[in-house]
Design an enzyme around this catalytic site. Sequence first.
Site, mmCIF file in Angstrom:
data_model
loop_
_atom_site.group_PDB
_atom_site.id
_atom_site.type_symbol
_atom_site.label_atom_id
_atom_site.label_comp_id
_atom_site.label_asym_id
_atom_site.label_seq_id
_atom_site.Cartn_x
_atom_site.Cartn_y
_atom_site.Cartn_z
ATOM 1 N N ASP A 133 28.207 21.633 55.292
ATOM 2 C CA ASP A 133 27.560 21.205 56.493
ATOM 3 C C ASP A 133 26.293 20.688 55.954
ATOM 4 O OD1 ASP A 133 29.085 22.340 58.120
ATOM 5 O OD2 ASP A 133 27.960 24.276 58.210
ATOM 6 N N LYS B 239 26.760 17.799 60.815
ATOM 7 C CA LYS B 239 25.505 17.335 60.761
ATOM 8 C C LYS B 239 24.695 18.507 61.414
ATOM 9 C CE LYS B 239 26.558 13.304 59.211
ATOM 10 N NZ LYS B 239 26.929 12.348 59.971
ATOM 11 N N ALA C 149 18.728 32.326 57.431
ATOM 12 C CA ALA C 149 17.494 31.485 57.352
ATOM 13 C C ALA C 149 16.360 32.421 58.016
ATOM 14 C CB ALA C 149 17.578 30.364 58.533
ATOM 15 N N MET D 2 17.973 27.672 65.915
ATOM 16 C CA MET D 2 18.270 26.620 66.652
ATOM 17 C C MET D 2 17.550 26.246 68.083
ATOM 18 S SD MET D 2 22.545 26.641 66.527
ATOM 19 C CE MET D 2 22.623 28.268 66.368
HETATM 20 N N1 SAH Z 1 24.484 30.211 59.476
HETATM 21 C C1 SAH Z 1 22.980 29.766 59.212
HETATM 22 C C2 SAH Z 1 22.472 29.417 60.702
HETATM 23 C C3 SAH Z 1 23.214 28.240 61.059
HETATM 24 S S1 SAH Z 1 22.632 27.570 62.607
HETATM 25 C C4 SAH Z 1 22.219 30.950 58.823
HETATM 26 O O1 SAH Z 1 22.390 32.088 58.528
HETATM 27 O O2 SAH Z 1 20.870 30.643 58.375
HETATM 28 C C5 SAH Z 1 21.621 26.497 62.441
HETATM 29 C C6 SAH Z 1 20.060 26.797 62.280
HETATM 30 O O3 SAH Z 1 19.819 27.485 61.455
HETATM 31 C C7 SAH Z 1 19.039 25.923 62.466
HETATM 32 O O4 SAH Z 1 18.794 25.305 63.790
HETATM 33 C C8 SAH Z 1 17.751 26.625 62.066
HETATM 34 O O5 SAH Z 1 17.265 27.242 63.314
HETATM 35 C C9 SAH Z 1 18.360 27.630 61.131
HETATM 36 N N2 SAH Z 1 18.114 27.230 59.681
HETATM 37 C C10 SAH Z 1 19.173 26.941 58.893
HETATM 38 N N3 SAH Z 1 18.675 26.623 57.383
HETATM 39 C C11 SAH Z 1 17.185 26.747 57.796
HETATM 40 C C12 SAH Z 1 16.271 26.494 57.094
HETATM 41 N N4 SAH Z 1 16.173 26.341 55.681
HETATM 42 N N5 SAH Z 1 14.997 26.754 57.451
HETATM 43 C C13 SAH Z 1 14.663 27.429 58.902
HETATM 44 N N6 SAH Z 1 15.671 27.359 59.494
HETATM 45 C C14 SAH Z 1 17.013 27.055 59.162
#
Ligand code: SAH
Length: 479
Positions: free
Chosen positions: A253, A275, A337, A392
């Site tokens: 991704d 994306k 995240a 998100m």
């Molecule tokens: N599986 C991922 C989440 C995927 S959904 C996880 O566990 O982190 C996608 C969302 O994750 C984004 O819209 C944002 O809210 C968050 N996200 C992913 N990477 C991020 C980062 N480096 N900093 C802040 N938010 C992040």
Amino acid sequence: MRTFPIFISFDGRPPLVVGGGPLAAIKTRLLLKRAERVDVAADTLESELSKFVDEGRVVQQPPHPGVDQIRGRPLVLSATEHDGEDERIAEMARALGVPVNVPDRPPLCTAALPAIVDRGDVTVAIGTSAAAPVLAQRLRARLEHELHPRLGDLASLAGEFRDRVAEALPEGPARRLLWERVFDGPAASAMLHGDEESARKLIDLEIERGALAEKHEPPKGRVLLVGAGPGDPELLTMKAIRALKAADVVFYDKLAGAQVLELARREAELISVGKAKGAHSVPQAEINALLVARAKAGQTVVRLKGGDPFIFGRGGEELDALRAAAIPVEVIPGVTAGAAAAASLQIPLTHRDVSHTVTFLSGHEAGGKAPSFEHLDLRALASGNNTLVVYMGVTTGAVIARRLLDAGFREALPVIAVENASRANERRVATTISVLASDPGSLDLSSPAVLIFGEVAGLPAAGVVATILAQEEVVRAYA
Ligand code: SAH
């Protein structure tokens, strides 16, 4: 000087060192690690060089070499310690297309000598494009510690078996697996302990085993659902790195992060399937089908997902599809995240005195709308001290804040948003829930970002760059 690393052979073509003093001696000693013979052009030779001449390893040449002495050399090293002469040699070599190095004078060089960790057939060369030779030396010292002294013997032994392995197994996963077993298993241990005889027997066994498996078992594909973490490669698990190194193909991704992808096996095919929110991406059903098809073809497939594969990552759907197709799957968790954001802010998501639960929420429903949170008892969450981490939620943050206020969260409840957590462009903004509800633009957020709602967001946080508070409710300001 930007350089490309390359190993050159001196076979039958001695390199030329110009100069006979101490610097020339040091460089000649280095070249003799690999060159059978080095030519040294100088009037007089210092003692170490004379000794090399006596041993037949150095051949003295007249000083001030001309075009004919330089043409065709694999390398010329000018260490005369006379600026004008070094410049003359460098210019001549450059004109003839012969790689030239002048110690400590990068502008004259077309070739750089790396710091070397020498283990016989295994050579690690470290270059810094002449920017930081001392750093190169420090790295060398570290690697000297890490690399087993007999690593070169192991490589030579493997070299002896190369042809036999190539005959026994076709190129591809089976052959690679065999070598992985050799280098990660008892054969390598035996060799590194100095027991060459056992090592040979063990490699023989691996070849037999590999050939048998190749005949009787179809290649076994598998899928690894791997959490890539929030972007900083240092937040990867060791299992994730191992998976990337074993991959035939990586489906990733956008959130997976370029530095993380760098760690994939060099021959691995890298395919982007996702994306960031909003932009078009490969439909989930198609991704599932791709994973199944590649694994069925016998490949080691890595499905690399930002954060943790099972937190808003649709990892569950991929798992279902793979199980339905009877594909072996392994799931490797990643730093999600929300956890990365909390770590970077140095605010705990739960805290004995402040918050006892944490809830991860998605700020989007299928179709891209703001969520209704119908399934959640928001009133109950509002009444206790709970932390909410919204993923998100960049575009829906204001609606979410409004719903939370309606459910009874207090107006001045602290909120911190972290954009690009763990990446070089990380940004943090603190505010309150009512400001977010009424003036979401003030945060100036862009994706990816997580929003942390709760009393913990009011604890002293590290590195908050902006605190956006409505005039009438200045709750706190961060240093
Ligand atoms: N599986 C991922 C989440 C995927 S959904 C996880 O566990 O982190 C996608 C969302 O994750 C984004 O819209 C944002 O809210 C968050 N996200 C992913 N990477 C991020 C980062 N480096 N900093 C802040 N938010 C992040």
